[in-house]
Design a protein around this motif. Structure first.
Motif, short mmCIF file in Angstrom:
data_model
loop_
_atom_site.label_atom_id
_atom_site.label_comp_id
_atom_site.label_asym_id
_atom_site.label_seq_id
_atom_site.Cartn_x
_atom_site.Cartn_y
_atom_site.Cartn_z
N ARG A 88 -5.72 -15.83 -1.89
CA ARG A 88 -5.23 -15.93 -0.52
C ARG A 88 -4.90 -17.37 -0.18
O ARG A 88 -3.89 -17.66 0.44
CB ARG A 88 -6.31 -15.44 0.44
N MET A 121 0.43 -8.75 7.54
CA MET A 121 -1.03 -8.74 7.38
C MET A 121 -1.45 -9.84 6.41
O MET A 121 -2.27 -10.70 6.72
CB MET A 121 -1.45 -7.36 6.87
N LEU A 122 -0.83 -9.81 5.25
CA LEU A 122 -1.20 -10.79 4.23
C LEU A 122 -0.85 -12.20 4.72
O LEU A 122 -1.63 -13.14 4.57
CB LEU A 122 -0.45 -10.49 2.93
N VAL A 123 0.32 -12.28 5.36
CA VAL A 123 0.75 -13.58 5.85
C VAL A 123 -0.25 -14.10 6.86
O VAL A 123 -0.69 -15.25 6.81
CB VAL A 123 2.15 -13.46 6.47
N PRO A 157 5.27 -7.55 12.10
CA PRO A 157 4.57 -7.23 10.83
C PRO A 157 4.98 -5.88 10.26
O PRO A 157 5.12 -5.74 9.04
CB PRO A 157 3.08 -7.21 11.22
N LEU A 170 -3.38 -13.33 7.23
CA LEU A 170 -4.64 -13.68 6.60
C LEU A 170 -4.56 -15.01 5.87
O LEU A 170 -5.44 -15.85 5.98
CB LEU A 170 -5.05 -12.59 5.60
N PHE A 188 -4.31 -6.38 -2.37
CA PHE A 188 -5.20 -7.54 -2.51
C PHE A 188 -5.77 -7.71 -3.91
O PHE A 188 -6.13 -8.81 -4.28
CB PHE A 188 -6.34 -7.45 -1.49
#
Lengths: 413, 304
Positions: free
Chosen positions: A74, A1-3, B42, A5, B263
Motif C-alpha cells: 500500500r 478505495m485503494l487510492v 470511486p 487507502l 489486496f
C-alpha cells in the motif's frame, strides 16, 4: 478505495518522517517484528558506526507475512518516501522488482552484497538476472525424529512411511508432523517434493508452469502420507507451530520443520529432548538429494527512498558478520554469510549447523515470479486437504490456474 | 420558453412554482456535488479499472481489455462458489433475524417493567464492534482456548470445516444484527394503532389472527425497510468471515473474494470487476425488494 487507502497510508506515514535540520539522516527500516532485540541492536550499532551520517529507525511490520506485505505494498503503490530499507520475505523480490518498487543493486554495493553470501539465498534476491536485495537471513527444514523410537533416521519418504506403519503396528507414537493446512506452508511442502523429484513448478523463464511427472509424483506422495497411519488426524489444519506442539506432546515420531523447534523442545520437554535428533530432509528418490525449500528475509532499498546511497550502505551494515551472528544467536535465524557456519559460537548454539549448511547448499527456492501469491494460493487451495488429492487431475488443475495467473486473468479463491 | 412547464400530472406550473423549483435545485446542488465526489467518482473509477488489464505487479502490461475481466470472473468457479456461499448466508441469516427480531420487538413493545433496561440489554450486541465480537467468537470456538469448543468432543475444530464454519458465521451474524432488526421492527410496531387492535379483539380475533391480519399488514413498510437493509448488509458480509475463517475451507463470501483479488493478488482489473459485480447484485436486490413490496415502499402512494 485503494487510492483512498494508499493516500491515507502515505499521509499517516509522512507524520513520522525524518528530523530535518539535525544534520543526521534518519533511515526508516521496516522489518518483521523481532522479539529477541537483535534487529534493534543491529540498527543502533549501524547508526553508531556511520560516524554521525545516519541513524536507523526500526519499525515493526505486522506479525503475519500477509499483513507485512499488504502494508508495504500500500505504501509503495502510493510512492511513500518514508520507507528506506525493507525486510522482504524471500517470495516478494520478483513482485516488488517487477512493480519497480525496489532498487537494483549495482557496482560496489552489489559486489559487497554477494561476497561470501550463500548461493541459494542469493537466488531469492535476484530477479531476471539482476540483484534487487541482499539476503539478511535464511532458513530451511530438517527432519527431526525421536531416537528412542527410530534408531536410524529414514533416508527417503517411503522408508519414513514404512517406519511409521511399523511403529503404529507396535502401538507406539508414529505420526509424521508436517504442514498440511491450507496456506503457504502446503505450497512449500509441494515445492520441496517437486524439486526433490527432479522437477520444478515453473519453467526457468518463469513464464509458464513446468510441473510434469515429478509434480504428479509429489502430489501422490502427499496423498499417500495423508492416507497412511503416519498422518496426524489434524493434518489438514496443521502449521509449523502445531507440528512443534504435537512433537513436544509425544504423539509423533517424526517432524519436518525449521530449527526453531530445537530450543523449544529443550525448554518445554527436557525428557523428550534427550532423544530429539535431526537428519537431512528425506529424499524422494534414493539416488537424488532432497531439495528443501528455503525461507528467510532479504533487505531491499525502496525506489522512493530519498537517501538510496545511505540506504544501501546501511542495509549492508545491518547484515554484516557481527549483526548476523547476533541474529543467529539471539533470534535463532540461520545466517546467509558462508563464513559464519565455521564460527565456534554459532556451531555451539546450533549443533545442527552442518546439516543446515548442507541443506542450504542443495536447497530449492520457491517459484520466482511476480505472481507468486497467486501461484501459492492455487497450489494450497488445490492440494487441500491432502487426503483428497488426485495426483493427475490436481496437478492439471494447478497448471491451468497458474497459466491464468501469469496472464493476470486468474481469479484467486 | 414561454410555455409553462407541465408537471407529472400534466398541469401547467405557475411562474412562482417554477422559481421555487429552481431554488430547490440550487439548494440541492452542493450536496449533489459532494455526493458525486465521494461516491460516484470511486464507483466510476472502479468501473474504469474493471475494463483494464491492470495488475500492480505488471505495470508495463496495463491495457484496455473491455469486458474481458468480467468474462474471467464469471467463468471462474471461485466466483460462483463465493456467490452461493454469500447467498446462503444472506438468506438464512436474514430469515432467522426477521423471526427473532420480531419476537424481540414484541417483547420490547409490550414490556411494562424496566422498559429501558430491556431495550438496552437487547441492543448490547449491536453496540459491540463487529471485529471485536468476531475475535471473541473465534477464540471461543478454537480448541484448547475457547469455552465453546470445550463443549464439543475433543479434536473437533468447527471453524476448519465448511458446514460447521458456515453455521458459526451465520450464528455470529445473527447474534450481532438481530437487535438492529428488532429496533427497526419496534419502530414499525409503534405505528399500529391501539384502537384497531382493540376493535379486532372486540370482533373476536385471536392473538395470532390480530398479529397476522392486523399488525403485519400495517407494519409492511417497516418490514420492507428492515429486510432491505439487512439483506444488503448481509450480502456484503466481510468482517465476521475475515476474522473467523479468512474465507478458507469454502467459506469465502464475494466481498472476501474481491478483497483477496485486490489486496493480496494486487490485480486491480479483476478485483474491480468483482466489486462492480457485487455492486450490481446489491442493486438487483434493492430493485427486487421494492418491486416485490410495491406500494408498501415508504413514500409510495397508497392506492385504494
Amino acid at each position: 478505495m485503494l487510492v483512498a487507502l494508499t493516500l491515507m497510508a502515505s499521509t499517516l506515514a509522512a507524520c513520522g518522517g525524518e528530523q530535518e535540520g539535525s544534520g543526521r539522516t534518519t533511515l526508516n527500516w521496516y522489518n518483521f517484528p523481532d522479539d529477541s532485540g537483535a534487529l534493534q541492536k543491529a540498527a543502533d550499532r549501524c547508526g553508531r558506526a556511520s560516524g554521525g551520517r545516519y541513524r536507523i529507525s526500526y519499525s515493526k511490520l505486522p506479525r503475519g507475512a500477509d499483513g507485512q506485505r499488504q502494508q508495504l505494498v500500500r505504501r509503495l503503490a502510493a510512492q511513500d518516501e518514508s520507507i528506506d530499507i525493507m525486510g522482504l520475505d524471500v517470495t516478494w523480490t520478483a513482485e516488488f522488482a517487477e512493480a519497480r518498487w525496489i532498487r537494483e543493486w549495482t557496482g560496489e554495493a552489489k559486489r559487497r552484497a554477494t561476497a561470501g553470501t550463500l548461493r541459494v539465498p542469493l537466488r531469492t534476491a535476484t530477479w531476471k538476472n539482476r540483484l534487487y536485495a541482499v539476503p539478511y537471513n535464511t532458513n530451511t527444514q530438517l527432519l527431526w525424529y525421536r531416537k528412542d523410537l527410530v534408531p536410524t533416521p529414514p533416508r527417503t519418504w517411503s522408508e519414513m512411511l514404512d517406519m511409521s506403519r511399523e511403529l503404529a503396528r507396535q502401538g507406539k507414537p508414529h505420526y509424521v508432523e508436517i504442514q498440511g493446512a491450507q496456506y503457504e506452508g502446503l505450497t512449500v511442502w509441494f515445492n520441496t517434493l517437486v524439486n526433490s523429484a527432479g522437477g520444478a513448478i515453473l519453467d526457468p523463464s518463469a513464464t509458464a508452469p513446468s510441473l510434469g511427472p515429478p509434480a504428479v509424483r509429489a502430489a501422490a506422495l502427499m496423498r499417500d502420507l495423508a492416507g497412511s497411519p503416519a498422518a496426524d488426524p489434524s493434518l489438514p489444519n496443521q502449521m509449523e507451530d502445531q507440528n512443534r506442539l504435537a512433537m513436544e506432546s509425544g504423539v509423533a515420531a517424526f517432524e519436518l520443520n525449521y530449527p526453531f523447534v530445537y530450543p523449544s523442545m529443550k525448554a518445554n520437554n527436557p525428557r523428550l529432548f534427550e532423544d530429539f535428533r535431526w537428519a537431512p530432509y528425506p529424499r524422494v528418490d534414493p539416488g537424488r538429494p532432497a531439495r528443501p525449500t528455503i525461507g528467510g528475509i532479504d533487505l531491499a532499498v525502496s525506489a522512493h527512498s530519498r537517501h538510496p546511497d545511505l540506504a544501501f550502505e546501511a542495509a549492508l551494515c545491518l547484515r554484516n558478520r557481527e549483526n548476523q551472528l547476533t541474529a543467529a544467536l539471539d533470534g535463532g535465524l540461520p545466517p546467509t554469510l558462508r563464513a559464519l557456519y565455521d564460527e565456534p559460537a554459532f556451531e555451539k548454539q546450533y549443533p545442527f549447523s552442518k546439516e543446515v549448511l548442507a541443506a542450504l547448499e542443495s536447497a530449492s527456492v520457491r517459484p520466482a515470479t511476480p505472481a507468486y501469491q497467486n501461484v501459492s494460493i492455487v497450489i494450497a487451495h488445490t492440494l487441500s486437504p491432502p487426503s483428497a488429492i488426485k495426483p493427475e487431475s490436481s496437478v492439471a488443475a494447478i497448471r491451468n490456474q497458474i497459466d491464468d495467473a501469469l496472464r493476470s486473468e486468474g481469479v484467486i479463491p | 420558453m414561454n410555455h409553462p412547464l407541465p408537471d407529472k400530472s400534466g398541469k401547467a406550473l405557475s411562474a412562482g412554482a417554477r422559481q421555487e423549483r429552481r431554488l430547490g435545485l440550487l439548494l440541492c446542488a452542493p450536496a449533489v456535488l459532494v455526493m458525486a465526489a465521494v461516491t460516484a467518482y470511486p464507483v466510476g473509477y472502479a468501473v474504469y479499472l474493471s475494463l483494464q488489464r491492470y495488475d500492480l505487479r505488471f505495470p508495463d502490461r496495463a491495457e484496455f481489455v473491455g469486458l474481458g475481466n468480467y468474462g474471467a470472473v464469471l467463468s471462474s468457479p471461485f466466483w460462483w462458489d463465493a456467490f452461493w456461499v454469500t447467498l446462503f448466508i444472506t438468506v438464512v441469516s436474514v430469515a432467522v433475524e426477521l423471526v427473532l427480531g420480531m419476537a424481540l420487538a414484541l417483547v420490547m413493545h409490550r414490556t411494562l417493567f424496566w422498559r429501558g433496561t430491556v431495550r438496552t440489554a437487547v441492543l448490547v450486541p449491536y453496540g459491540i464492534v463487529t471485529v471485536v465480537a468476531a475475535f471473541s467468537w473465534q477464540y471461543a470456538w478454537t480448541p484448547d482456548l475457547g469455552y465453546l469448543a470445550e463443549l464439543l468432543p475433543s479434536g473437533e475444530a468447527p471453524l476448519t470445516e465448511q458446514w460447521p464454519a458456515l453455521w458459526l458465521i451465520i450464528l455470529a451474524e445473527v447474534w450481532k444484527t438481530t437487535p438492529f432488526m428488532a429496533l427497526l421492527l419496534l419502530a414499525g410496531l409503534a405505528l399500529v394503532p391501539e384502537e384497531t387492535l382493540k376493535a379486532a379483539m372486540v370482533d373476536g380475533a385471536s392473538a395470532w389472527q390480530r398479529f397476522t391480519r392486523v399488525v403485519l399488514p400495517l407494519m409492511k413498510p417497516a418490514i420492507l425497510v428492515a429486510l432491505l437493509f439487512r439483506t444488503l448488509d448481509a450480502f456484503r458480509i466481510f468482517d465476521n468471515i475475515y476474522v473467523l475463517t479468512s474465507g478458507a475451507h469454502g467459506t469465502g463470501s464475494l466481498s472476501i473474494l474481491g478483497y483477496n483479488n485486490l489486496f493480496t493478488a494486487l490485480n486491480l482489473g479483476i478485483g474491480s470487476a468483482i466489486s462492480v459485480l457485487i455492486f450490481l447484485c446489491v442493486g438487483i436486490i434493492a430493485f427486487t425488494f421494492v418491486k416485490l413490496f410495491g406500494a408498501a415502499a415508504p413514500g409510495a402512494e397508497v392506492k385504494p
